[in-house]
Design a protein around this motif. Structure first.
Motif, PDB file in Angstrom:
ATOM      1  N   VAL A  30      36.949  34.783  47.370  1.00 56.35           N
ATOM      2  CA  VAL A  30      37.421  35.531  46.205  1.00 56.35           C
ATOM      3  C   VAL A  30      36.858  36.961  46.215  1.00 56.35           C
ATOM      4  O   VAL A  30      37.571  37.935  45.991  1.00 56.35           O
ATOM      5  N   LEU A  31      35.556  37.058  46.505  1.00 53.16           N
ATOM      6  CA  LEU A  31      34.923  38.387  46.528  1.00 53.16           C
ATOM      7  C   LEU A  31      35.551  39.273  47.607  1.00 53.16           C
ATOM      8  O   LEU A  31      35.683  40.485  47.442  1.00 53.16           O
ATOM      9  N   ARG A  32      35.946  38.656  48.689  1.00 52.46           N
ATOM     10  CA  ARG A  32      36.507  39.420  49.786  1.00 52.46           C
ATOM     11  C   ARG A  32      37.938  39.885  49.504  1.00 52.46           C
ATOM     12  O   ARG A  32      38.316  41.005  49.821  1.00 52.46           O
ATOM     13  N   TYR A  33      38.735  39.011  48.894  1.00 52.75           N
ATOM     14  CA  TYR A  33      40.169  39.310  48.824  1.00 52.75           C
ATOM     15  C   TYR A  33      40.659  39.889  47.492  1.00 52.75           C
ATOM     16  O   TYR A  33      41.679  40.554  47.466  1.00 52.75           O
ATOM     17  N   ILE A  34      39.983  39.590  46.391  1.00 49.96           N
ATOM     18  CA  ILE A  34      40.492  40.127  45.123  1.00 49.96           C
ATOM     19  C   ILE A  34      39.750  41.426  44.821  1.00 49.96           C
ATOM     20  O   ILE A  34      38.533  41.408  44.616  1.00 49.96           O
ATOM     21  N   PRO A  35      40.450  42.547  44.790  1.00 47.18           N
ATOM     22  CA  PRO A  35      39.768  43.829  44.572  1.00 47.18           C
ATOM     23  C   PRO A  35      39.087  43.853  43.198  1.00 47.18           C
ATOM     24  O   PRO A  35      39.679  43.406  42.210  1.00 47.18           O
ATOM     25  N   ASN A  36      37.867  44.353  43.157  1.00 45.12           N
ATOM     26  CA  ASN A  36      37.079  44.500  41.914  1.00 45.12           C
ATOM     27  C   ASN A  36      36.989  43.234  41.066  1.00 45.12           C
ATOM     28  O   ASN A  36      36.994  43.307  39.842  1.00 45.12           O
ATOM     29  N   VAL A  37      36.940  42.114  41.715  1.00 45.17           N
ATOM     30  CA  VAL A  37      36.909  40.867  40.943  1.00 45.17           C
ATOM     31  C   VAL A  37      35.595  40.737  40.179  1.00 45.17           C
ATOM     32  O   VAL A  37      34.538  41.144  40.670  1.00 45.17           O
ATOM     33  N   LYS A  38      35.700  40.250  38.929  1.00 47.05           N
ATOM     34  CA  LYS A  38      34.486  40.005  38.145  1.00 47.05           C
ATOM     35  C   LYS A  38      34.350  38.503  37.960  1.00 47.05           C
ATOM     36  O   LYS A  38      35.285  37.840  37.509  1.00 47.05           O
ATOM     37  N   ILE A  39      33.161  37.991  38.304  1.00 45.02           N
ATOM     38  CA  ILE A  39      32.944  36.558  38.134  1.00 45.02           C
ATOM     39  C   ILE A  39      32.058  36.358  36.915  1.00 45.02           C
ATOM     40  O   ILE A  39      30.927  36.828  36.874  1.00 45.02           O
ATOM     41  N   MET A  40      32.626  35.702  35.888  1.00 47.78           N
ATOM     42  CA  MET A  40      31.867  35.501  34.645  1.00 47.78           C
ATOM     43  C   MET A  40      31.665  34.008  34.426  1.00 47.78           C
ATOM     44  O   MET A  40      32.635  33.292  34.147  1.00 47.78           O
ATOM     45  N   GLY A  41      30.422  33.576  34.548  1.00 50.20           N
ATOM     46  CA  GLY A  41      30.137  32.145  34.395  1.00 50.20           C
ATOM     47  C   GLY A  41      30.997  31.301  35.310  1.00 50.20           C
ATOM     48  O   GLY A  41      31.558  30.292  34.884  1.00 50.20           O
ATOM     49  N   ASN A  42      31.124  31.730  36.552  1.00 46.48           N
ATOM     50  CA  ASN A  42      31.960  31.058  37.557  1.00 46.48           C
ATOM     51  C   ASN A  42      33.460  31.095  37.264  1.00 46.48           C
ATOM     52  O   ASN A  42      34.241  30.378  37.889  1.00 46.48           O
ATOM     53  N   ASN A  43      33.867  31.893  36.274  1.00 49.59           N
ATOM     54  CA  ASN A  43      35.300  32.048  36.004  1.00 49.59           C
ATOM     55  C   ASN A  43      35.763  33.432  36.423  1.00 49.59           C
ATOM     56  O   ASN A  43      35.018  34.404  36.330  1.00 49.59           O
ATOM     57  N   ILE A  44      37.010  33.522  36.865  1.00 50.94           N
ATOM     58  CA  ILE A  44      37.614  34.833  37.117  1.00 50.94           C
ATOM     59  C   ILE A  44      38.978  34.898  36.423  1.00 50.94           C
ATOM     60  O   ILE A  44      39.540  33.857  36.077  1.00 50.94           O
ATOM     61  N   LEU A  45      39.479  36.112  36.240  1.00 49.67           N
ATOM     62  CA  LEU A  45      40.852  36.260  35.757  1.00 49.67           C
ATOM     63  C   LEU A  45      41.752  35.666  36.831  1.00 49.67           C
ATOM     64  O   LEU A  45      41.612  35.992  38.017  1.00 49.67           O
ATOM     65  N   CYS A  46      42.656  34.793  36.429  1.00 51.78           N
ATOM     66  CA  CYS A  46      43.475  34.088  37.411  1.00 51.78           C
ATOM     67  C   CYS A  46      44.364  35.068  38.180  1.00 51.78           C
ATOM     68  O   CYS A  46      45.094  35.850  37.581  1.00 51.78           O
ATOM     69  N   PRO A  47      44.273  35.040  39.524  1.00 54.37           N
ATOM     70  CA  PRO A  47      45.119  35.950  40.298  1.00 54.37           C
ATOM     71  C   PRO A  47      46.574  35.480  40.366  1.00 54.37           C
ATOM     72  O   PRO A  47      47.420  36.178  40.910  1.00 54.37           O
ATOM     73  N   PHE A  48      46.858  34.303  39.818  1.00 55.53           N
ATOM     74  CA  PHE A  48      48.209  33.751  39.953  1.00 55.53           C
ATOM     75  C   PHE A  48      49.020  33.774  38.667  1.00 55.53           C
ATOM     76  O   PHE A  48      50.167  33.394  38.648  1.00 55.53           O
ATOM     77  N   HIS A  49      48.405  34.177  37.563  1.00 55.71           N
ATOM     78  CA  HIS A  49      49.209  34.367  36.351  1.00 55.71           C
ATOM     79  C   HIS A  49      48.514  35.434  35.482  1.00 55.71           C
ATOM     80  O   HIS A  49      47.312  35.685  35.650  1.00 55.71           O
ATOM     81  N   ALA A  50      49.283  36.070  34.591  1.00 54.68           N
ATOM     82  CA  ALA A  50      48.717  37.143  33.778  1.00 54.68           C
ATOM     83  C   ALA A  50      47.903  36.547  32.643  1.00 54.68           C
ATOM     84  O   ALA A  50      48.374  35.644  31.940  1.00 54.68           O
ATOM     85  N   GLU A  51      46.670  37.045  32.455  1.00 51.18           N
ATOM     86  CA  GLU A  51      45.848  36.545  31.353  1.00 51.18           C
ATOM     87  C   GLU A  51      44.761  37.556  31.004  1.00 51.18           C
ATOM     88  O   GLU A  51      44.423  38.432  31.809  1.00 51.18           O
TER      89      GLU A  51
END
Ligand code: ZN
Length: 202
Positions: A30-51
């Motif tokens: 995830v860190l490698r492929y999603i640009p500027n990804v933020k991991i919050m409590g092991n959760n991320i904004l889903c890359p597969f749907h808008a949220e």
């Protein structure tokens, strides 16, 4: 039966998959492929749907989005994210993470033999897990039947107001009901854990 060549290549790609999953965690990918990804409590904004609030949860070996329901391991993540086939996803991970697995060339005889050996071990482990699952399921069904029997006797042989002696089946039910209640709950939890594992690997 599949021809030997196919069996070998299945063995090899499954073996590569196992090695890749062994070496890369969901967080690496995830860190490698999603640009500027933020991991919050092991959760991320889903890359597969808008949220707006992150509902895609990461574990070391898999992810699951509680919003859209997408889930999988590092390989299926790359497949969905980049819209790739299984083998292309293996090749991409191999290349991007410099894993040096011989994916893009014909494997040497030694590598092919090793891969088949490991593939056989994977199959054996899977069969053993199935055996454990069915044994546990039988145990669960037997415990449920026993719980039902005790419960029926508990109501059927309830002492009447004028009785002086308790019916032995009522006593038996009284003594064992809570144990079987506990046992069926416990077995059903174990079963659903195994079911989840089976779903992950099939
Ligand atoms: Zn989602």
């Amino acid at each position: 039966m599949l021809p030997t060549y196919n069996r070998t290549s299945i063995a090899i790609s499954c073996d590569y998959a196992a090695q890749i999953k062994d070496r890369l965690s969901m967080f690496d990918v995830v860190l490698r492929y999603i640009p500027n990804v933020k991991i919050m409590g092991n959760n991320i904004l889903c890359p597969f749907h808008a949220e707006k609030t992150p509902s895609c949860h990461l574990w070391d070996d898999h992810f699951k989005c509680f919003g859209c329901g997408k889930y999988g391991d590092v390989i299926s993540f790359v497949q969905i994210y980049f819209n790739l086939s299984f083998t292309d996803a293996l090749a991409k991970l191999n290349c991007d993470f410099g894993l040096n697995l011989p994916i893009d060339r014909k494997p040497t005889l030694k590598e092919a033999v090793e891969a088949q050996k490991r593939w056989r071990a994977i199959i054996k482990e899977r069969q053993e897990r199935e055996k454990t699952y069915f044994a546990l399921r039988n145990e669960y069904l037997a415990a449920c039947a026993e719980f039902q029997r005790l419960r029926q006797n508990y109501f059927k042989y309830q002492p009447k107001p004028d009785c002086t002696e308790l019916h032995p089946l009522f006593v038996e039910a009284l003594q064992n009901l809570s144990y079987y209640d506990y046992l069926t709950t416990d077995l059903s939890e174990q079963l659903s854990r195994l079911e989840n594992q089976r779903n992950d690997t099939t």
